[in-house]
Motif scaffolding. Structure first.
Motif, mmCIF file in Angstrom:
data_model
loop_
_atom_site.group_PDB
_atom_site.id
_atom_site.type_symbol
_atom_site.label_atom_id
_atom_site.label_comp_id
_atom_site.label_asym_id
_atom_site.label_seq_id
_atom_site.Cartn_x
_atom_site.Cartn_y
_atom_site.Cartn_z
ATOM 1 N N LEU A 41 0.908 -1.217 0.058
ATOM 2 C CA LEU A 41 -0.009 0.018 0.002
ATOM 3 C C LEU A 41 0.744 1.314 -0.128
ATOM 4 N N PRO A 42 0.465 2.185 -0.739
ATOM 5 C CA PRO A 42 1.163 3.456 -0.550
ATOM 6 C C PRO A 42 1.086 4.270 0.629
ATOM 7 N N GLU A 43 2.219 5.056 0.779
ATOM 8 C CA GLU A 43 2.194 5.749 2.073
ATOM 9 C C GLU A 43 2.727 7.053 1.660
ATOM 10 N N PRO A 44 1.885 8.165 1.947
ATOM 11 C CA PRO A 44 0.781 8.191 2.468
ATOM 12 C C PRO A 44 -0.414 7.465 1.617
ATOM 13 N N PRO A 45 -1.615 7.078 2.104
ATOM 14 C CA PRO A 45 -2.513 6.777 1.027
ATOM 15 C C PRO A 45 -3.141 7.598 0.293
ATOM 16 N N PRO A 46 -3.436 7.199 -1.083
ATOM 17 C CA PRO A 46 -4.019 8.258 -2.026
ATOM 18 C C PRO A 46 -5.209 9.196 -1.525
ATOM 19 N N GLU A 47 -5.448 9.985 -2.185
ATOM 20 C CA GLU A 47 -6.694 10.543 -1.632
ATOM 21 C C GLU A 47 -7.819 10.139 -2.638
ATOM 22 N N PHE A 48 -7.656 9.535 -3.994
ATOM 23 C CA PHE A 48 -8.439 8.883 -4.687
ATOM 24 C C PHE A 48 -7.734 7.738 -5.570
ATOM 25 N N GLY A 49 -8.442 6.642 -5.808
ATOM 26 C CA GLY A 49 -7.805 5.728 -6.634
ATOM 27 C C GLY A 49 -8.703 5.129 -7.770
ATOM 28 N N VAL A 50 -8.026 4.885 -8.763
ATOM 29 C CA VAL A 50 -8.775 4.371 -9.992
ATOM 30 C C VAL A 50 -8.257 2.771 -10.228
ATOM 31 N N TYR A 51 -9.024 1.960 -10.151
ATOM 32 C CA TYR A 51 -8.769 0.406 -10.210
ATOM 33 C C TYR A 51 -9.189 -0.316 -11.321
ATOM 34 N N LEU A 52 -8.545 -0.702 -12.049
ATOM 35 C CA LEU A 52 -8.747 -1.314 -13.540
ATOM 36 C C LEU A 52 -8.887 -2.931 -13.400
#
Length: 156
Positions: free
Chosen positions: A25-36
């Motif tokens: 998981l990215p640090e810090p977490p994203p504010e928005f994610g796009v999952y394909l």
């Protein structure tokens, strides 16, 4: 593909790209994610569970899932184009956005190239850019190449 990588788009703006199967998981977490993905995030299909190694997951941040099977273009290109345009607007506002698919190569690379096309880069140049800036094997199939060319038709 390994863990998260920050990519700077040709006309500016940064996006975090990764493969979900890496489990990092990215640090810090994203504010928005796009999952394909060709399945819901919380209900991976048999292919995703057994061959790709994905587990049910729901992000703790706002997100968009684009129905996009592995080695293919999105099932609904117009909806994908609209979602990517909205995502680009978030990136240009400075939001921390991530784009991810199962392995983090073909669909993620195609989506990154699509963002470049939406910024005005020619499709062929967008493929060259994403293969240099992100992954040498990004945009894996002819159908994904065609989606980048069709994207120009879906611009408003």
């Amino acid at each position: 593909m390994n863990g998260p990588k920050t990519v700077t788009l040709p006309a500016g703006g940064e996006v975090l790209a990764r493969g979900l199967r890496a489990g990092v998981l990215p640090e810090p977490p994203p504010e928005f994610g796009v999952y394909l993905l060709g399945h819901p995030l919380d209900r991976p299909n048999l292919y995703a569970r057994l061959l790709v190694g994905l587990r049910p997951w729901t992000p703790g941040w706002p997100h968009l899932r684009i129905d996009w099977p592995d080695f293919s273009p999105p099932r609904r290109p117009e909806e994908a184009a609209a979602g990517l345009r909205d995502t680009l607007a978030r990136i240009e506002r400075g939001e921390r956005v991530e784009i991810a698919c199962g392995g983090g190569r073909g669909r993620t690379g195609t989506a990154l190239a699509a963002l470049a096309v939406l910024q005005g880069t020619a499709p062929a140049d967008a493929v060259t850019w994403v293969r240099t800036a992100y992954d040498a094997k990004a945009v894996e199939t002819r159908a994904q190449h065609r989606f980048l060319h069709q994207l120009l038709q879906h611009q408003q």
